[in-house]
Write a protein that holds these residues in place. Structure first.
Motif, mmCIF file in Angstrom:
data_model
loop_
_atom_site.group_PDB
_atom_site.id
_atom_site.type_symbol
_atom_site.label_atom_id
_atom_site.label_comp_id
_atom_site.label_asym_id
_atom_site.label_seq_id
_atom_site.Cartn_x
_atom_site.Cartn_y
_atom_site.Cartn_z
ATOM 1 N N GLN A 161 14.026 -0.186 0.395
ATOM 2 C CA GLN A 161 15.002 -1.083 0.882
ATOM 3 C C GLN A 161 14.324 -1.958 2.066
ATOM 4 O OE1 GLN A 161 18.229 0.922 2.835
ATOM 5 N NE2 GLN A 161 19.622 -0.933 2.525
ATOM 6 N N SER A 162 14.785 -3.122 2.076
ATOM 7 C CA SER A 162 14.053 -4.307 2.763
ATOM 8 C C SER A 162 14.386 -3.934 4.433
ATOM 9 C CB SER A 162 14.856 -5.570 2.553
ATOM 10 O OG SER A 162 14.324 -6.652 3.422
ATOM 11 N N GLY A 163 13.437 -4.015 5.048
ATOM 12 C CA GLY A 163 13.426 -3.797 6.563
ATOM 13 C C GLY A 163 13.224 -2.131 6.927
ATOM 14 N N THR A 164 13.070 -1.467 6.106
ATOM 15 C CA THR A 164 13.158 0.120 6.382
ATOM 16 C C THR A 164 11.839 0.408 6.698
ATOM 17 O OG1 THR A 164 12.885 0.912 4.171
ATOM 18 C CG2 THR A 164 15.016 0.541 5.041
ATOM 19 N N THR A 165 11.556 1.881 7.498
ATOM 20 C CA THR A 165 10.422 2.370 7.640
ATOM 21 C C THR A 165 9.509 3.010 6.490
ATOM 22 O OG1 THR A 165 11.346 4.384 8.287
ATOM 23 C CG2 THR A 165 10.704 2.883 10.142
ATOM 24 N N GLY A 166 10.639 3.309 5.432
ATOM 25 C CA GLY A 166 10.016 3.476 4.011
ATOM 26 C C GLY A 166 9.125 2.384 3.451
ATOM 27 N N TYR A 167 9.772 1.390 3.541
ATOM 28 C CA TYR A 167 8.813 -0.109 2.991
ATOM 29 C C TYR A 167 7.521 -0.064 3.884
ATOM 30 C CZ TYR A 167 7.769 -4.796 1.914
ATOM 31 O OH TYR A 167 7.038 -5.969 1.323
ATOM 32 N N GLU A 168 7.557 -0.025 5.166
ATOM 33 C CA GLU A 168 6.456 -0.243 6.066
ATOM 34 C C GLU A 168 5.413 1.036 5.785
ATOM 35 O OE1 GLU A 168 7.610 -0.128 9.970
ATOM 36 O OE2 GLU A 168 8.873 -2.051 9.959
ATOM 37 N N TRP A 169 6.080 2.027 5.437
ATOM 38 C CA TRP A 169 5.040 3.208 5.253
ATOM 39 C C TRP A 169 4.476 3.094 4.112
ATOM 40 C CZ3 TRP A 169 3.374 6.589 1.497
ATOM 41 C CH2 TRP A 169 2.553 7.576 1.852
ATOM 42 N N ALA A 170 4.825 2.641 3.058
ATOM 43 C CA ALA A 170 4.221 2.466 1.529
ATOM 44 C C ALA A 170 3.352 1.246 1.606
ATOM 45 C CB ALA A 170 5.271 2.168 0.712
ATOM 46 N N ALA A 171 3.619 0.251 2.388
ATOM 47 C CA ALA A 171 2.888 -0.887 2.559
ATOM 48 C C ALA A 171 1.561 -0.650 3.405
ATOM 49 C CB ALA A 171 3.537 -2.288 3.138
ATOM 50 N N GLU A 172 1.655 0.296 4.232
ATOM 51 C CA GLU A 172 0.543 0.713 4.992
ATOM 52 C C GLU A 172 -0.388 1.627 4.535
ATOM 53 O OE1 GLU A 172 2.217 1.331 8.800
ATOM 54 O OE2 GLU A 172 3.000 -0.637 9.228
ATOM 55 N N ASN A 173 0.207 2.673 3.729
ATOM 56 C CA ASN A 173 -0.358 3.782 3.234
ATOM 57 C C ASN A 173 -1.048 4.047 1.887
ATOM 58 O OD1 ASN A 173 -0.338 5.638 5.836
ATOM 59 N ND2 ASN A 173 1.602 4.576 5.873
ATOM 60 N N ILE A 174 -0.164 3.202 0.996
ATOM 61 C CA ILE A 174 -0.788 3.253 -0.515
ATOM 62 C C ILE A 174 -1.585 2.255 -0.819
ATOM 63 C CG2 ILE A 174 0.307 3.627 -2.917
ATOM 64 C CD1 ILE A 174 2.927 4.733 -1.746
ATOM 65 N N LYS A 175 -2.611 2.421 -1.122
ATOM 66 C CA LYS A 175 -3.829 1.581 -1.216
ATOM 67 C C LYS A 175 -3.470 0.446 -2.739
ATOM 68 C CE LYS A 175 -8.853 0.867 -2.218
ATOM 69 N NZ LYS A 175 -10.363 1.645 -2.189
ATOM 70 N N GLY A 176 -3.459 -0.720 -2.499
ATOM 71 C CA GLY A 176 -3.531 -1.596 -3.511
ATOM 72 C C GLY A 176 -1.995 -1.755 -3.976
#
Length: 266
Positions: A161-176
């Protein structure tokens, strides 16, 4: 003699006015509505009501049953408002990433209650109450995907979901990973179900709720992020934050909080 009488009358009038002023200020400190916003008082958008902005698609915390809001956070806010002598009123479902700016701007809602994690970025915009729930992140995939580990998601399509910490975690921690933002969680799970994305990054209680409806999906990983949900309040309304904290303590002490946890989160 007349001068003395006049002086006494004047002094008495001044004392009466002063006492009236202090009486008003004292009353405003107790969490009652103060739409005019007197110094030190609670400022409410609508007199006698606690107006709440939320994205009502994040069960079991907040959701729409027909046109009626329901969920753990919804019932908690009703209980807090009751403790404060107010009526709780929800706005129509509001896009998640617009709520904090809305509370910061003021004028439309008194609080944002949409499973907001306390973050440094959000604290620059709004104040938060004490935490009312601790959660971790999670990853959900289709059962037939063959994906069982986070490492298998490298370079895959992740939805959040846009703006969530879930989005941020995936963007920062799942390579590529190609992380796609959606306005609502229902749309994220629909995208996974239809094969448009390979996985979902979302708070664990929400994932557990949705996989009951999407039986072809499963949670493969709990991510120990140790997040804390809290109520977002304008920095211009510190007395409201204080009153909400007092009400939160009261519902914890009287057992209401535990009843809601048992009903919605277990």
């Amino acid at each position: 003699m007349n001068i003395k009488k006049w002086s006494l009358v004047a002094i008495a009038g001044m004392l009466a006015a002063t006492m009236a002023l202090f009486g008003c200020s004292s009353g405003d400190q107790g969490g009652a509505s103060n739409a005019a916003g007197s110094d030190g008082g609670v400022k409410l958008v609508n007199d006698g009501k606690l107006t709440v902005a939320a994205s009502l698609d994040f069960p079991p915390f907040e959701n729409l049953n027909g046109d009626k809001p329901e969920g753990f956070a919804v019932e908690l806010m009703n209980a807090l408002a009751q403790e404060m002598g107010l009526e709780c009123e929800y706005l129509p479902s509001t896009k998640f990433d617009t709520i904090v700016p809305l509370i910061q701007a003021g004028g439309k809602a008194d609080v944002g209650v949409s499973s907001f994690t306390i973050t440094d970025k959000r604290l620059q915009q709004v104040d938060f109450t004490d935490s009312y729930c601790d959660v971790n992140q999670s990853l959900t995939v289709r059962k037939d995907s063959g994906i069982t580990e986070v490492s298998q998601l490298e370079g895959k399509k992740i939805g959040a979901q846009s703006g969530t910490t879930g989005y941020e975690w995936a963007a920062e921690n799942i390579k590529g990973a190609e992380v796609t933002a959606y306005d609502e969680m229902t749309a994220v799970f629909a995208a996974l179900d239809s094969g448009q994305i390979d996985a979902i990054s979302v708070d664990l209680p929400v994932a557990n709720y949705y996989v009951k409806a999407y039986s072809d999906c499963q949670v493969i990983k709990e991510i120990p992020t140790g997040e804390q949900y809290a109520i977002a309040v304008s920095k211009e309304n510190p007395q409201l934050t204080k009153d909400l904290n007092e009400a939160l303590k009261a519902v914890r002490d009287n057992g209401t909080y535990d009843e809601l946890v048992a009903k919605w989160l277990k």
